[in-house]
Design an enzyme around this catalytic site. Structure first.
Site, PDB file in Angstrom:
ATOM      1  CG  HIS A  17     -10.214 -28.542 -63.794  1.00 27.91           C
ATOM      2  ND1 HIS A  17     -11.007 -28.834 -64.880  1.00 27.91           N
ATOM      3  CD2 HIS A  17     -10.638 -29.372 -62.812  1.00 27.91           C
ATOM      4  CE1 HIS A  17     -11.865 -29.791 -64.572  1.00 27.91           C
ATOM      5  NE2 HIS A  17     -11.670 -30.133 -63.319  1.00 27.91           N
ATOM      6  CE  LYS A  41     -15.717 -40.525 -65.507  1.00 27.63           C
ATOM      7  NZ  LYS A  41     -14.961 -39.867 -64.443  1.00 27.63           N
ATOM      8  NE  ARG A  90     -16.300 -28.533 -58.032  1.00 26.79           N
ATOM      9  CZ  ARG A  90     -16.493 -29.420 -58.984  1.00 26.79           C
ATOM     10  NH1 ARG A  90     -16.856 -29.021 -60.178  1.00 26.79           N
ATOM     11  NH2 ARG A  90     -16.349 -30.703 -58.737  1.00 26.79           N
ATOM     12  CB  SER A 128     -15.822 -31.253 -66.520  1.00 22.94           C
ATOM     13  OG  SER A 128     -14.585 -30.658 -66.259  1.00 22.94           O
TER      14      SER A 128
HETATM   15  P1  ADP Z   1     -13.130 -35.906 -62.426  1.00 18.86           P
HETATM   16  O1  ADP Z   1     -12.285 -35.536 -63.578  1.00 18.86           O
HETATM   17  O2  ADP Z   1     -12.558 -36.912 -61.492  1.00 18.86           O
HETATM   18  O3  ADP Z   1     -14.583 -36.027 -62.745  1.00 18.86           O
HETATM   19  P2  ADP Z   1     -13.069 -33.219 -62.090  1.00 18.86           P
HETATM   20  O4  ADP Z   1     -12.417 -32.975 -63.394  1.00 18.86           O
HETATM   21  O5  ADP Z   1     -14.476 -32.762 -61.912  1.00 18.86           O
HETATM   22  O6  ADP Z   1     -12.983 -34.657 -61.575  1.00 18.86           O
HETATM   23  O7  ADP Z   1     -12.194 -32.556 -60.984  1.00 18.86           O
HETATM   24  C1  ADP Z   1     -10.870 -32.850 -60.701  1.00 18.86           C
HETATM   25  C2  ADP Z   1     -10.514 -31.985 -59.499  1.00 18.86           C
HETATM   26  O8  ADP Z   1     -10.756 -30.638 -59.821  1.00 18.86           O
HETATM   27  C3  ADP Z   1     -11.348 -32.278 -58.255  1.00 18.86           C
HETATM   28  O9  ADP Z   1     -10.537 -32.115 -57.120  1.00 18.86           O
HETATM   29  C4  ADP Z   1     -12.399 -31.224 -58.287  1.00 18.86           C
HETATM   30  O10 ADP Z   1     -12.887 -30.921 -56.994  1.00 18.86           O
HETATM   31  C5  ADP Z   1     -11.612 -30.071 -58.857  1.00 18.86           C
HETATM   32  N1  ADP Z   1     -12.450 -29.078 -59.502  1.00 18.86           N
HETATM   33  C6  ADP Z   1     -13.320 -29.263 -60.511  1.00 18.86           C
HETATM   34  N2  ADP Z   1     -13.924 -28.103 -60.863  1.00 18.86           N
HETATM   35  C7  ADP Z   1     -13.424 -27.155 -60.030  1.00 18.86           C
HETATM   36  C8  ADP Z   1     -13.656 -25.753 -59.856  1.00 18.86           C
HETATM   37  N3  ADP Z   1     -14.547 -25.101 -60.597  1.00 18.86           N
HETATM   38  N4  ADP Z   1     -12.969 -25.109 -58.892  1.00 18.86           N
HETATM   39  C9  ADP Z   1     -12.093 -25.797 -58.128  1.00 18.86           C
HETATM   40  N5  ADP Z   1     -11.830 -27.107 -58.221  1.00 18.86           N
HETATM   41  C10 ADP Z   1     -12.480 -27.781 -59.166  1.00 18.86           C
END
Ligand code: ADP
Length: 153
Positions: A17, A41, A90, A128
Protein backbone atom coordinates in the site's frame (compact mmCIF):
# COMPACT_ATOMS: atom_id res chain seq x y z
CA UNK A 1 -6.30 21.10 -8.06
CA UNK A 2 -5.96 17.38 -8.76
CA UNK A 3 -7.16 15.42 -5.74
CA UNK A 4 -7.09 11.61 -5.51
CA UNK A 5 -8.44 9.09 -3.04
CA UNK A 6 -6.79 5.73 -2.31
CA UNK A 7 -9.48 3.67 -0.57
CA UNK A 8 -9.11 0.48 1.46
CA UNK A 9 -9.37 -0.91 4.95
CA UNK A 10 -5.62 -0.96 5.68
CA UNK A 11 -5.97 -3.59 8.37
CA UNK A 12 -2.99 -3.08 8.63
CA UNK A 13 -1.30 -0.84 6.01
CA UNK A 14 1.39 -2.85 4.20
CA UNK A 15 4.56 -1.90 2.37
CA UNK A 16 2.63 -2.65 -0.86
CA UNK A 17 0.00 0.00 0.00
CA UNK A 18 2.75 2.42 1.07
CA UNK A 19 4.56 2.03 -2.24
CA UNK A 20 1.43 2.64 -4.36
CA UNK A 21 0.36 5.65 -2.25
CA UNK A 22 3.80 7.27 -2.50
CA UNK A 23 4.21 6.64 -6.22
CA UNK A 24 0.68 7.85 -6.97
CA UNK A 25 1.05 10.91 -4.75
CA UNK A 26 3.59 12.38 -7.18
CA UNK A 27 0.86 12.55 -9.85
CA UNK A 28 -1.63 14.55 -7.78
CA UNK A 29 -1.68 17.77 -5.76
CA UNK A 30 -3.36 15.96 -2.90
CA UNK A 31 -3.71 12.29 -2.06
CA UNK A 32 -6.25 11.20 0.55
CA UNK A 33 -5.94 7.71 2.01
CA UNK A 34 -9.58 6.82 2.70
CA UNK A 35 -10.30 4.17 5.30
CA UNK A 36 -13.67 2.71 4.42
CA UNK A 37 -15.62 1.70 7.50
CA UNK A 38 -18.29 -0.95 7.47
CA UNK A 39 -20.10 -1.75 10.71
CA UNK A 40 -20.59 -5.37 9.62
CA UNK A 41 -16.91 -6.00 8.96
CA UNK A 42 -14.70 -7.27 11.76
CA UNK A 43 -11.28 -5.66 11.80
CA UNK A 44 -8.17 -6.84 13.58
CA UNK A 45 -7.05 -3.27 14.37
CA UNK A 46 -9.17 -0.34 15.52
CA UNK A 47 -9.88 2.58 13.22
CA UNK A 48 -7.83 4.89 15.49
CA UNK A 49 -4.88 2.53 15.31
CA UNK A 50 -5.06 2.26 11.51
CA UNK A 51 -5.37 6.06 11.12
CA UNK A 52 -2.40 6.66 13.38
CA UNK A 53 -0.15 4.17 11.53
CA UNK A 54 -1.01 5.79 8.19
CA UNK A 55 -0.34 9.28 9.62
CA UNK A 56 3.02 8.14 10.93
CA UNK A 57 3.95 6.42 7.66
CA UNK A 58 3.36 9.58 5.64
CA UNK A 59 4.36 12.22 8.20
CA UNK A 60 7.07 13.48 5.84
CA UNK A 61 4.76 13.61 2.78
CA UNK A 62 2.91 16.91 2.98
CA UNK A 63 0.39 16.10 0.20
CA UNK A 64 -0.77 12.78 1.72
CA UNK A 65 -3.51 12.76 4.35
CA UNK A 66 -5.81 10.15 5.87
CA UNK A 67 -9.54 10.18 6.63
CA UNK A 68 -12.16 7.58 7.52
CA UNK A 69 -15.50 7.33 5.73
CA UNK A 70 -18.62 5.24 5.58
CA UNK A 71 -20.91 4.78 2.62
CA UNK A 72 -19.97 4.83 -1.05
CA UNK A 73 -16.37 5.60 -1.99
CA UNK A 74 -17.57 7.89 -4.82
CA UNK A 75 -19.56 9.94 -2.29
CA UNK A 76 -16.42 10.31 -0.18
CA UNK A 77 -14.58 11.45 -3.34
CA UNK A 78 -17.27 14.05 -4.09
CA UNK A 79 -17.18 15.34 -0.53
CA UNK A 80 -13.44 15.90 -0.87
CA UNK A 81 -13.57 17.28 -4.44
CA UNK A 82 -11.52 14.31 -5.61
CA UNK A 83 -11.87 13.42 -9.29
CA UNK A 84 -9.53 10.43 -9.13
CA UNK A 85 -9.63 7.09 -7.39
CA UNK A 86 -6.35 5.17 -7.18
CA UNK A 87 -6.21 1.38 -6.87
CA UNK A 88 -3.26 -0.98 -6.81
CA UNK A 89 -3.03 -4.08 -8.99
CA UNK A 90 -1.11 -7.17 -7.90
CA UNK A 91 -2.48 -9.85 -10.17
CA UNK A 92 -5.07 -10.83 -12.72
CA UNK A 93 -7.45 -11.61 -9.86
CA UNK A 94 -7.08 -8.02 -8.61
CA UNK A 95 -7.69 -6.79 -12.16
CA UNK A 96 -10.95 -8.73 -12.53
CA UNK A 97 -12.29 -7.55 -9.19
CA UNK A 98 -11.06 -3.97 -9.50
CA UNK A 99 -12.23 -3.50 -13.09
CA UNK A 100 -15.82 -4.41 -12.15
CA UNK A 101 -15.81 -1.90 -9.29
CA UNK A 102 -14.23 0.78 -11.48
CA UNK A 103 -16.79 0.26 -14.27
CA UNK A 104 -19.70 0.51 -11.85
CA UNK A 105 -18.25 3.56 -10.11
CA UNK A 106 -17.79 5.21 -13.50
CA UNK A 107 -21.42 4.53 -14.41
CA UNK A 108 -22.55 6.08 -11.13
CA UNK A 109 -20.16 9.00 -11.31
CA UNK A 110 -18.57 9.64 -14.74
CA UNK A 111 -16.47 12.58 -13.50
CA UNK A 112 -14.43 10.28 -11.25
CA UNK A 113 -11.68 8.37 -13.04
CA UNK A 114 -10.10 5.25 -11.52
CA UNK A 115 -6.36 5.09 -12.05
CA UNK A 116 -4.57 1.73 -11.62
CA UNK A 117 -0.99 1.37 -10.59
CA UNK A 118 0.91 -1.89 -10.83
CA UNK A 119 2.59 -3.17 -7.72
CA UNK A 120 6.35 -3.63 -7.68
CA UNK A 121 7.10 -7.33 -8.30
CA UNK A 122 8.66 -7.68 -4.84
CA UNK A 123 5.36 -6.65 -3.23
CA UNK A 124 2.91 -8.58 -5.39
CA UNK A 125 2.31 -11.34 -2.83
CA UNK A 126 1.75 -9.01 0.09
CA UNK A 127 -1.86 -8.83 1.28
CA UNK A 128 -3.30 -7.56 4.56
CA UNK A 129 -5.32 -10.79 4.89
CA UNK A 130 -2.18 -12.94 4.88
CA UNK A 131 -0.35 -10.51 7.17
CA UNK A 132 -3.22 -10.82 9.70
CA UNK A 133 -3.00 -14.62 9.55
CA UNK A 134 0.73 -14.50 10.25
CA UNK A 135 0.16 -12.10 13.18
CA UNK A 136 -2.55 -14.38 14.64
CA UNK A 137 -0.12 -17.25 14.51
CA UNK A 138 2.73 -15.36 16.14
CA UNK A 139 4.92 -14.83 13.05
CA UNK A 140 7.22 -11.91 12.27
CA UNK A 141 5.62 -9.46 9.81
CA UNK A 142 7.76 -6.32 10.03
CA UNK A 143 9.13 -6.73 6.49
CA UNK A 144 5.58 -6.69 5.06
CA UNK A 145 4.33 -3.60 6.89
CA UNK A 146 4.46 0.13 6.13
CA UNK A 147 7.22 1.95 8.00
CA UNK A 148 4.81 3.66 10.43
CA UNK A 149 3.30 0.46 11.81
CA UNK A 150 4.47 -0.78 15.18
CA UNK A 151 2.80 -3.81 16.65
CA UNK A 152 4.46 -3.55 20.05
CA UNK A 153 6.16 -6.54 21.55
P1 ADP B 1 -9.47 -3.74 1.30
O1 ADP B 1 -8.91 -2.86 2.35
O2 ADP B 1 -10.59 -3.17 0.51
O3 ADP B 1 -9.57 -5.17 1.69
P2 ADP B 1 -6.86 -3.77 0.55
O4 ADP B 1 -6.41 -3.08 1.78
O5 ADP B 1 -6.47 -5.19 0.36
O6 ADP B 1 -8.36 -3.66 0.26
O7 ADP B 1 -6.36 -2.95 -0.67
C1 ADP B 1 -6.66 -1.63 -0.96
C2 ADP B 1 -5.98 -1.34 -2.29
O8 ADP B 1 -4.61 -1.61 -2.17
C3 ADP B 1 -6.48 -2.21 -3.44
O9 ADP B 1 -6.47 -1.44 -4.62
C4 ADP B 1 -5.46 -3.29 -3.53
O10 ADP B 1 -5.37 -3.83 -4.84
C5 ADP B 1 -4.21 -2.52 -3.17
N1 ADP B 1 -3.15 -3.36 -2.66
C6 ADP B 1 -3.20 -4.19 -1.60
N2 ADP B 1 -2.02 -4.81 -1.40
C7 ADP B 1 -1.20 -4.37 -2.39
C8 ADP B 1 0.16 -4.65 -2.76
N3 ADP B 1 0.89 -5.53 -2.10
N4 ADP B 1 0.66 -4.01 -3.84
C9 ADP B 1 -0.11 -3.15 -4.53
N5 ADP B 1 -1.39 -2.84 -4.24
C10 ADP B 1 -1.93 -3.44 -3.18
Amino acid sequence: MRIAVFPGSFDPITIGHQDIIERASTLFDKMIVGIGTNANKQHMFTLEQRVSWIEKTFEANSNISVAAYSGLTIDFCKKNNANYLVRGLRSFTDFEYESAIAQMNHKMSPVIETIFMLTKPEYDAIASTIVRDIIRNGGEVKQFLARGVSLGV
